[in-house]
Write an enzyme that holds these catalytic residues in place. Structure first.
Site, PDB file in Angstrom:
ATOM      1  N   GLU A 102       0.778  -1.237  -0.005  1.00 17.19           N
ATOM      2  CA  GLU A 102       0.066   0.035   0.105  1.00 17.19           C
ATOM      3  C   GLU A 102       0.910   1.259   0.031  1.00 17.19           C
ATOM      4  O   GLU A 102       1.759   1.389   0.759  1.00 17.19           O
ATOM      5  CB  GLU A 102      -0.821   0.007   1.127  1.00 17.19           C
ATOM      6  CG  GLU A 102      -2.418   0.489   0.942  1.00 17.19           C
ATOM      7  CD  GLU A 102      -3.098  -0.260   0.073  1.00 17.19           C
ATOM      8  OE1 GLU A 102      -3.156   0.184  -1.277  1.00 17.19           O
ATOM      9  OE2 GLU A 102      -3.530  -1.481   0.368  1.00 17.19           O
ATOM     10  N   HIS A 103       0.562   2.028  -0.946  1.00 23.24           N
ATOM     11  CA  HIS A 103       1.202   3.378  -1.172  1.00 23.24           C
ATOM     12  C   HIS A 103       2.630   3.141  -1.600  1.00 23.24           C
ATOM     13  O   HIS A 103       3.355   4.175  -1.535  1.00 23.24           O
ATOM     14  CB  HIS A 103       1.437   4.340   0.177  1.00 23.24           C
ATOM     15  CG  HIS A 103      -0.032   4.993   0.504  1.00 23.24           C
ATOM     16  ND1 HIS A 103      -0.517   5.985  -0.235  1.00 23.24           N
ATOM     17  CD2 HIS A 103      -1.144   4.478   1.331  1.00 23.24           C
ATOM     18  CE1 HIS A 103      -1.726   6.066   0.397  1.00 23.24           C
ATOM     19  NE2 HIS A 103      -2.155   5.370   1.255  1.00 23.24           N
ATOM     20  N   THR A 104       2.899   1.929  -2.070  1.00 21.37           N
ATOM     21  CA  THR A 104       4.185   1.697  -2.707  1.00 21.37           C
ATOM     22  C   THR A 104       4.339   2.162  -4.225  1.00 21.37           C
ATOM     23  O   THR A 104       5.409   2.172  -4.724  1.00 21.37           O
ATOM     24  CB  THR A 104       4.606   0.523  -2.599  1.00 21.37           C
ATOM     25  OG1 THR A 104       3.447  -0.566  -2.695  1.00 21.37           O
ATOM     26  CG2 THR A 104       5.009   0.066  -1.032  1.00 21.37           C
ATOM     27  N   GLY A 151     -13.162   2.627  -1.962  1.00 17.34           N
ATOM     28  CA  GLY A 151     -11.737   2.474  -2.181  1.00 17.34           C
ATOM     29  C   GLY A 151     -11.556   1.096  -2.807  1.00 17.34           C
ATOM     30  O   GLY A 151     -10.643   0.390  -2.740  1.00 17.34           O
ATOM     31  N   LEU A 152     -12.558   0.801  -3.685  1.00 18.08           N
ATOM     32  CA  LEU A 152     -12.346  -0.288  -4.433  1.00 18.08           C
ATOM     33  C   LEU A 152     -12.216  -0.039  -6.239  1.00 18.08           C
ATOM     34  O   LEU A 152     -12.504  -0.824  -6.936  1.00 18.08           O
ATOM     35  CB  LEU A 152     -13.511  -1.157  -4.255  1.00 18.08           C
ATOM     36  CG  LEU A 152     -13.826  -1.909  -2.937  1.00 18.08           C
ATOM     37  CD1 LEU A 152     -14.974  -2.431  -2.714  1.00 18.08           C
ATOM     38  CD2 LEU A 152     -12.609  -2.545  -2.435  1.00 18.08           C
ATOM     39  N   SER A 153     -11.789   1.288  -6.321  1.00 23.94           N
ATOM     40  CA  SER A 153     -11.356   1.553  -7.709  1.00 23.94           C
ATOM     41  C   SER A 153     -12.333   1.549  -8.787  1.00 23.94           C
ATOM     42  O   SER A 153     -12.347   1.045  -9.818  1.00 23.94           O
ATOM     43  CB  SER A 153     -10.278   0.970  -8.087  1.00 23.94           C
ATOM     44  OG  SER A 153      -9.117   1.061  -7.207  1.00 23.94           O
ATOM     45  N   SER A 183     -13.338   4.334 -10.212  1.00 25.82           N
ATOM     46  CA  SER A 183     -12.817   5.201 -11.240  1.00 25.82           C
ATOM     47  C   SER A 183     -12.014   4.375 -12.155  1.00 25.82           C
ATOM     48  O   SER A 183     -12.118   4.629 -13.361  1.00 25.82           O
ATOM     49  CB  SER A 183     -12.465   6.381 -10.694  1.00 25.82           C
ATOM     50  OG  SER A 183     -11.470   6.115  -9.846  1.00 25.82           O
ATOM     51  N   ASP A 205      -4.395   0.876  -9.548  1.00 26.38           N
ATOM     52  CA  ASP A 205      -5.688   0.600  -9.948  1.00 26.38           C
ATOM     53  C   ASP A 205      -6.016   0.497 -11.338  1.00 26.38           C
ATOM     54  O   ASP A 205      -6.684  -0.411 -11.709  1.00 26.38           O
ATOM     55  CB  ASP A 205      -6.506   1.831  -9.244  1.00 26.38           C
ATOM     56  CG  ASP A 205      -6.158   2.115  -7.847  1.00 26.38           C
ATOM     57  OD1 ASP A 205      -5.577   1.437  -7.006  1.00 26.38           O
ATOM     58  OD2 ASP A 205      -6.521   3.101  -7.442  1.00 26.38           O
ATOM     59  N   TYR A 217      -3.085  12.123   0.936  1.00 24.56           N
ATOM     60  CA  TYR A 217      -2.322  11.243  -0.054  1.00 24.56           C
ATOM     61  C   TYR A 217      -1.270  12.453  -0.796  1.00 24.56           C
ATOM     62  O   TYR A 217      -0.138  11.849  -0.923  1.00 24.56           O
ATOM     63  CB  TYR A 217      -3.490  11.111  -1.364  1.00 24.56           C
ATOM     64  CG  TYR A 217      -3.024   9.928  -2.576  1.00 24.56           C
ATOM     65  CD1 TYR A 217      -3.208   8.591  -2.110  1.00 24.56           C
ATOM     66  CD2 TYR A 217      -2.376  10.283  -3.565  1.00 24.56           C
ATOM     67  CE1 TYR A 217      -2.784   7.650  -3.085  1.00 24.56           C
ATOM     68  CE2 TYR A 217      -1.750   9.490  -4.249  1.00 24.56           C
ATOM     69  CZ  TYR A 217      -2.062   8.099  -4.268  1.00 24.56           C
ATOM     70  OH  TYR A 217      -1.452   7.351  -5.003  1.00 24.56           O
TER      71      TYR A 217
HETATM   72  C1  GLA Z   1      -5.081   4.735  -4.309  1.00 25.04           C
HETATM   73  C2  GLA Z   1      -4.132   5.221  -5.524  1.00 25.04           C
HETATM   74  C3  GLA Z   1      -3.200   3.990  -5.966  1.00 25.04           C
HETATM   75  C4  GLA Z   1      -2.402   3.668  -4.748  1.00 25.04           C
HETATM   76  C5  GLA Z   1      -3.405   3.559  -3.348  1.00 25.04           C
HETATM   77  C6  GLA Z   1      -2.608   3.351  -2.027  1.00 25.04           C
HETATM   78  O1  GLA Z   1      -5.925   3.634  -4.443  1.00 25.04           O
HETATM   79  O2  GLA Z   1      -5.109   5.458  -6.783  1.00 25.04           O
HETATM   80  O3  GLA Z   1      -2.365   4.499  -7.033  1.00 25.04           O
HETATM   81  O4  GLA Z   1      -1.385   4.735  -4.388  1.00 25.04           O
HETATM   82  O5  GLA Z   1      -4.332   4.455  -3.201  1.00 25.04           O
HETATM   83  O6  GLA Z   1      -1.823   1.965  -2.305  1.00 25.04           O
END
Ligand code: GLA
Length: 390
Positions: free
Chosen positions: A33-35, A123-125, A127, A171, A221
Site C-alpha cells: 500500500e502506497h508503494t 476504495g475499490l477503484s 473510477s 488501480d 495522499y
Molecule cells: C489509491 C491510488 C493508488 C495507490 C493506493 C494506495 O488507490 O489510486 O495508486 O497509491 O491509493 O496504495
C-alpha cells in the site's frame, strides 16, 4: 458482476442499434500500500464487481455516453477537449479519451452506455473500472488494438490531468490486466506483472466496507507523496543511486534513518518495509502459506496505522474485530485509507460467523453495519460476448 445483456438491451432501447460490449473490474489490494508511486511493489487482484460498457462507433467526432447508474447522459467532442477538474464523472471518461488521443490512438466518435456495480467511494477503484472499460470500448470500436499497459497509463494520465488526483498506477493496471484465479505482483517501475496463483483453496477473500470516507483522503495522499519525495532527496545524499524509495533496502534504511526528520522517517520506514513485505507475501501466497501471508497483512496494517498514518478508527476497528474471529488468517486496510475497506483472509468454514460477528460488533460501535463482499480473483478488462437471445 453486471449482466452484459442487460446493458446490451438498454443500449438498443436508447440508441436503436446493436453494440459491442466491454467490461473492467474494481480491485482489492492484498498488500503493497502506497508503494506504487514510490516505484515499488503492489499485489492487487481484480474483484467480481465491474463496469460494463456497450459501445458503437459514430461517423462524426462526438462521444455520447449514458450511465444507467445515474440515468444521465453527457457528450463531448474529441477535437475540443473540455477543461477537466469539473468534479463530474465526465472528467474520467473524457480524460481517458484525451489521454488515448495524446498517445496517438486514433479514436472515432462513439455512442456508449454503461452500468457499474463497483461501489463508489469505497476504495475499490470504481473510477479505474470506469476509465479502463471506457478506454477499451472507445479504442475497440475505433478498430485500434490497444496495449493493456498503455491503456492503464492512459487511465492514470486521465486522473493526473483531468481529475486532478496524483495517483499511482496500481488501480488502472489491475483493472486492465487482472487475471482470474490470480493476484498480480506488479513492479511499478518496470510495469512488469508476475502472476501469483491464489493458492488458497479453503480461504475466502472477504472485503469489509466501513462505509465512511473522511475528507482528509486526497490532501493527505498528496502530503504523503511529498514526504516520500523529501525522504528520497535526503537519502540520495548518502546513497547516490537512490531514485525512489524502492531503491532503499531495509538494512540501508536502518543505517541512515537518523538523517531523516519526523514524520519523513516513519513514512519512509513504511514504504521500505512494505516493499519487503509485499515480495515476501508473493512467495507466501505462491506456496499456499496462509499463516505467513496473514502475518504480513497484519504487519502491513500496523505500519499503515502507525508509520504512514493513513488508517482511521473505523478501519482499525474492523481489523481488531477480525483478529478475534476464528478462521481469520490476516486482515488489513486496503487502498488509499481514511475510510474505504479492509481485506480479510477467512477460512470458508468460518465465513458465516465472520460476517455476523464483524457486522454486529462494528454496528454496535459505529452505528451502522459494514457492507461485506466476498470475491474470487477475476479477469481484467475484456470484450464480452453478451448472448443474443431469441
Ligand atoms: C489509491 C491510488 C493508488 C495507490 C493506493 C494506495 O488507490 O489510486 O495508486 O497509491 O491509493 O496504495
Amino acid at each position: 458482476m453486471i449482466e452484459p445483456n442487460e446493458v446490451r438491451r438498454a443500449f438498443q432501447n436508447l440508441y436503436g442499434t446493436e453494440p459491442r460490449l466491454f467490461r473492467a473490474p474494481g480491485r482489492v489490494n492484498l498488500i503493497g500500500e502506497h508503494t506504487d508511486y514510490n516505484d515499488g511493489f503492489v499485489m492487487p487482484m481484480a474483484i467480481n464487481r465491474d463496469t460494463v460498457v456497450a459501445a458503437r462507433a459514430r461517423k462524426d467526432r462526438r462521444v455520447r455516453i449514458h450511465t444507467f447508474n445515474l440515468n444521465e447522459t453527457v457528450e463531448f467532442d474529441l477535437d475540443h477537449p473540455g477543461p477537466g477538474g469539473r468534479r463530474h464523472w465526465l472528467d474520467y471518461v473524457e480524460g481517458v479519451a484525451q489521454s488515448l488521443l495524446r498517445r496517438g490512438t486514433q479514436l472515432r466518435g462513439a455512442d456508449l452506455a454503461l452500468k457499474s456495480d463497483v461501489p463508489e467511494g469505497a476504495g475499490l477503484s470504481s473510477s479505474a473500472a470506469l476509465e479502463i472499460s471506457v478506454g477499451l470500448a472507445l479504442s475497440s470500436v475505433s478498430e485500434v488494438a490497444i496495449d493493456k499497459v498503455q491503456l492503464a497509463l492512459a487511465g492514470q494520465q486521465a486522473e493526473h490531468e483531468f481529475v486532478g488526483a496524483k495517483v499511482g498506477i496500481m488501480d488502472q493496471y489491475i483493472a486492465a490486466l487482472g487475471r482470474a484465479g490470480h493476484a498480480l505482483l506488479i513492479d511499478c517501475r518496470s510495469l512488469q506483472p508476475t502472476l501469483i496463483p491464489m493458492n488458497l483453496p479453503d480461504t475466502a477473500i472477504a472485503i469489509c466496507n466501513t462505509r465512511v470516507k473522511h475528507e482528509l483522503a486526497s490532501s493527505e495522499y498528496n502530503a504523503r507523496r511529498a514526504e516520500c519525495e523529501r525522504g528520497v532527496e535526503l537519502l540520495h545524499e548518502v546513497l547516490p543511486d537512490v531514485r525512489a524509495l524502492r531503491d532503499v533496502s531495509v538494512a540501508e534504511f536502518e543505517q541512515y534513518q537518523d538523517l531523516l526528520p519526523e514524520p519523513v522517517k516513519r513514512r519512509c520506514r513504511h514504504i521500505v518495509t512494505e516493499n519487503a513485505r509485499t515480495l515476501a507475501a508473493a512467495d507466501a501466497l505462491k506456496a499456499g502459506n496462509l499463516r505467513e501471508m496473514g502475518r504480513l497483512m497484519y504487519q502491513s496494517h500496523e505500519s499503515l496505522r502507525d508509520d504512514y498514518e493513513v488508517s482511521c478508527t473505523e478501519l482499525d476497528l474492523l481489523v481488531n474485530i477480525a483478529r478475534t474471529i476464528e478462521g481469520v488468517a490476516g486482515a488489513r486496510m486496503t487502498g488509499g485509507g481514511f475510510g474505504g475497506c479492509t481485506v480479510n483472509l477467512v477460512h470458508r468454514d468460518n465465513l458465516q460467523t465472520f460476517q455476523e460477528k464483524i457486522s454486529n460488533d462494528y454496528q454496535s460501535k459505529i452505528g451502522h453495519p459494514p457492507f461485506i463482499y466476498v470475491s474470487e480473483a477475476v479477469n481484467g478488462a475484456e470484450e464480452v460476448m453478451g448472448k443474443d437471445e431469441g
